[in-house]
Design a protein around this motif. Structure first.
Motif, mmCIF file in Angstrom:
data_model
loop_
_atom_site.group_PDB
_atom_site.id
_atom_site.type_symbol
_atom_site.label_atom_id
_atom_site.label_comp_id
_atom_site.label_asym_id
_atom_site.label_seq_id
_atom_site.Cartn_x
_atom_site.Cartn_y
_atom_site.Cartn_z
ATOM 1 N N SER B 47 0.870 -1.179 0.023
ATOM 2 C CA SER B 47 0.036 0.111 -0.130
ATOM 3 C C SER B 47 0.971 1.237 -0.087
ATOM 4 O O SER B 47 0.689 2.111 -0.596
ATOM 5 C CB SER B 47 -1.075 -0.184 1.140
ATOM 6 N N ASP B 166 -5.979 -0.833 -4.994
ATOM 7 C CA ASP B 166 -5.596 -1.648 -3.700
ATOM 8 C C ASP B 166 -6.703 -2.632 -2.985
ATOM 9 O O ASP B 166 -7.515 -2.165 -2.740
ATOM 10 C CB ASP B 166 -5.150 -0.605 -2.533
ATOM 11 N N GLU B 167 -6.400 -3.816 -3.340
ATOM 12 C CA GLU B 167 -7.121 -5.020 -2.933
ATOM 13 C C GLU B 167 -8.394 -4.875 -3.438
ATOM 14 O O GLU B 167 -9.295 -4.707 -2.441
ATOM 15 C CB GLU B 167 -6.917 -5.206 -1.458
HETATM 16 MG MG LIG Z 1 -2.082 -2.448 2.350
#
Ligand SMILES: [Mg+2]
Ligand SMILES: Nc1ncnc2c1ncn2[C@@H]1O[C@H](COP(=O)(O)OP(=O)(O)OP(=O)(O)O)[C@@H](O)[C@H]1O
Lengths: 363, 225
Positions: B47, B166-167
């Motif tokens: 991240s 992000d995910e």
């Molecule tokens: Mg992360």
């Protein structure tokens, strides 16, 4: 505007409550201000009605009209653009035929010459024509049920007066004024009429356009001219009242404004994670700030506006005995102040919006 | 053409006495039309890298170029503007505005940009992501997958050249997760975008052109077998 408005529409209940708080706070401020103002006005409306610039009283009276005694001869020595004689005394009356404690009414008598400028405008009925007639403040009709043609009896004497008409905004020292002749005034105060040079009255009212009453000439050292403004301030009890209520209202307004400001500030801070999300999307702080301010403006305008309408509505519904009075300047000033403070609260929180780290919001 | 280029970037977090090296010196770039996956254990710095590329934080050293603009060296205001124009963020937690319905999420972009996208174009995008029928719904009335697809629509709406996810599939079942990855792959290819997707899920990386592995702040390319 887009964001501001959409959010209000989405969380209706929440914003209804916020507006509700604004309404209540502003209503409180408006209403108490109107009450304090109304009470203060009741001390002086009859004096304002003269539209005079100065009042001449005896030096000894310490600007208290009750203590001032001028002879008609001395009054002749006062000259200005326009002058008018005034006899003033307080009294108690009752409507003829009534009895008991509750029928007593505190009033102020103004003895005047009907052809001089302090003669009030009669809005109902006719002017008085002799020593046994009087024109009364309309509040005697509204609050005490006195009608044209009614006879009022003076307490502690045989003197009676027939009410021939009514005028409005005529209160002195919170009591309604009865306008009658100078002769009648002398009867009430001194128990006999005296129209010689030794006959006594209370004051000479002067209209004079010159600065600082320079145009008033008095050929008598015992008489002093006072500016009307100074005189009103010295009406017994007036300055104490105005100071007390002024301070009370001042504090109320300041505290209400601060409460609203803090309220809006906290409200905006609560949304910081949302602002973070928007900032992560690349929406500029400027845009977010603008919509926060727009929203606050909408909320405070609607809230304060409704409070104002409610106040005006209440003032119509109030019984005449309540000394409530609206004043455009106060209403306008309070409205502006509350809205400005709310927007300031928003501006203050905007500083935090600018500093919000989008990372924290999404992390 | 390189849309994303990271030159010797690293990131340290200092909390007074102890320095954490969240990201060690990294050189990394993504071409137009390239769909890149970053996998790796939790806390490895994925991240951190993504948010540095997206300009949400600045690298301690080195610089990030987006379309050859020295993005990471601009001041915050310009970065926000560039992020708005060139970067579509899709986050793990839904990044939708709670009080806007699906269509208004997209309209917000118009309001900020003061432009207007054709109705058909918007409809097309929403249709493509199978959320057109939900256009009047608020985020709270959407399922996790629907919300994620709206977030993708939102990220693609102003046609950014870079997509950072992000995910994006974390809250989805595997079927929905595959769908989302399909959409990202399709968009990347058809519109020649540079897309980076961070994920935990190894099964999702089949569609990706390159897979990087992040471990203790070190990024390394995993050669596809
Ligand atoms: Mg992360
Ligand atoms: N603002 C910060 N201050 C201090 N340390 C941080 C900060 N942000 C991240 N870190 C640390 O940097 C390291 C990398 O964090 P990062 O969020 O990039 O991990 P990640 O690979 O995304 O993990 P996950 O898969 O769990 O999301 C972690 O050890 C984290 O504790």
């Amino acid at each position: 505007m887009f964001l501001a408005w959409k959010e209000i529409k989405y969380s209706k209940t929440r914003f209804a409550l916020i507006i509700g708080v604004m309404i209540l706070v502003s209503y409180l401020v408006y209403f108490l201000t109107g009450l304090a103002y109304g009470l203060a006005q009741d001390n002086r409306t009859s004096v304002d009605k003269w539209e005079a610039d100065g009042i001449v009283l005896t030096d000894e009276s310490n600007s208290n009209i009750n203590m001032s005694m001028i002879t008609l001869g001395q009054a002749e020595e006062v000259s200005g653009d326009e002058t008018a004689l005034l006899g003033q005394t307080a009294g108690v009356i009752r409507k003829e035929g009534t009895s008991g404690e509750s029928a007593k009414i505190n009033v102020t008598f103004f003895g005047i010459e009907p052809d001089e400028f302090i003669m009030p405008e009669v809005i109902e009925g006719k002017p008085f024509t002799n020593n046994d007639e009087a024109v009364a403040d309309i509040s005697l009709k509204e609050e005490e049920g006195i009608e044209i043609g009614d006879i009022v009896q003076l307490a502690g004497s045989d003197k009676q007066l027939t009410v021939t008409g009514f005028t409005e905004n005529a209160k002195f020292n919170v009591a309604p004024v009865l306008y009658t002749t100078i002769g009648s005034f002398q009867e009430i105060r001194f128990e006999k009429i005296d129209d010689s040079d030794d006959g006594r009255i209370s004051a000479v009212i002067v209209r004079d356009n010159s600065e600082d009453l320079a145009g008033i000439e008095i050929a008598n050292n015992d008489l002093i001219p006072y500016k009307i403004g100074d005189y009103i301030y010295k009406i017994p009890g007036y300055s104490a009242q105005v100071l007390t209520f002024g301070l009370m209202i001042g504090f109320l307004v300041v505290i209400a404004a601060v409460v609203i400001g803090i309220f809006i500030y906290v409200l905006t801070l609560q949304k910081s994670s949302l602002f973070g999300v928007m900032k992560a999307q690349g929406i500029s702080s400027g845009y977010i700030a603008k919509s926060v301010i727009a929203q606050t403006f909408i909320l405070s305008t609607v809230g304060v506006g409704t409070g104002l309408l409610l106040t005006l509505g209440t003032s119509l519904a109030l019984p005449a005995t309540v000394p409530y009075q609206n004043n455009g300047l106060f209403l306008g000033g309070i409205t502006l102040l509350l809205i400005i403070v709310a927007v300031l609260g928003a501006l203050f929180s905007v500083r935090t919006v600018v500093k919000i780290d989008p990372l924290e919001a999404i992390g | 053409m390189k849309l994303i280029e990271c030159k010797n970037i690293s990131k340290n977090f200092g909390d007074g006495h102890k320095e954490i090296e969240a990201l060690k010196e990294t050189n990394f770039s993504v071409e137009a039309g390239e769909f890149v996956a970053i996998i790796g254990p939790s806390g490895s710095g994925k991240s951190t890298l993504l948010t540095i590329i997206g300009g949400l934080q600045t690298p301690s050293k080195g610089k990030v170029l987006i379309k050859d603009n020295p993005f990471s060296e601009e001041e915050e205001k310009k970065r926000a503007a560039l992020r708005f124009k060139e970067i579509g963020f899709i986050l793990q937690a839904s990044n939708l505005v709670p009080f806007l319905n699906v269509r208004d999420q997209l309209r917000l972009v118009n309001k900020v940009e003061k432009t207007k996208m054709e109705q058909e174009q918007t409809d097309g995008l929403l249709e493509e992501l199978d959320v057109l029928r939900l256009e009047k719904n608020y985020p709270s009335d959407l399922s996790g997958g629907e919300r994620q697809r709206v977030a993708i629509a939102r990220a693609l709406y102003h046609d950014p050249s870079v997509i950072l996810a992000d995910e994006p599939t974390a809250s989805l079942d595997s079927e929905r997760a595959f769908e989302v990855v399909d959409i990202l792959a399709r968009e990347t290819k058809s519109k020649q975008k540079a897309t980076i997707m961070v994920t935990h899920d190894e099964r999702l990386i089949d569609k990706c052109d390159k897979v990087y592995v992040m471990k203790d702040g070190v990024l390394s390319l995993r050669e596809n077998a």
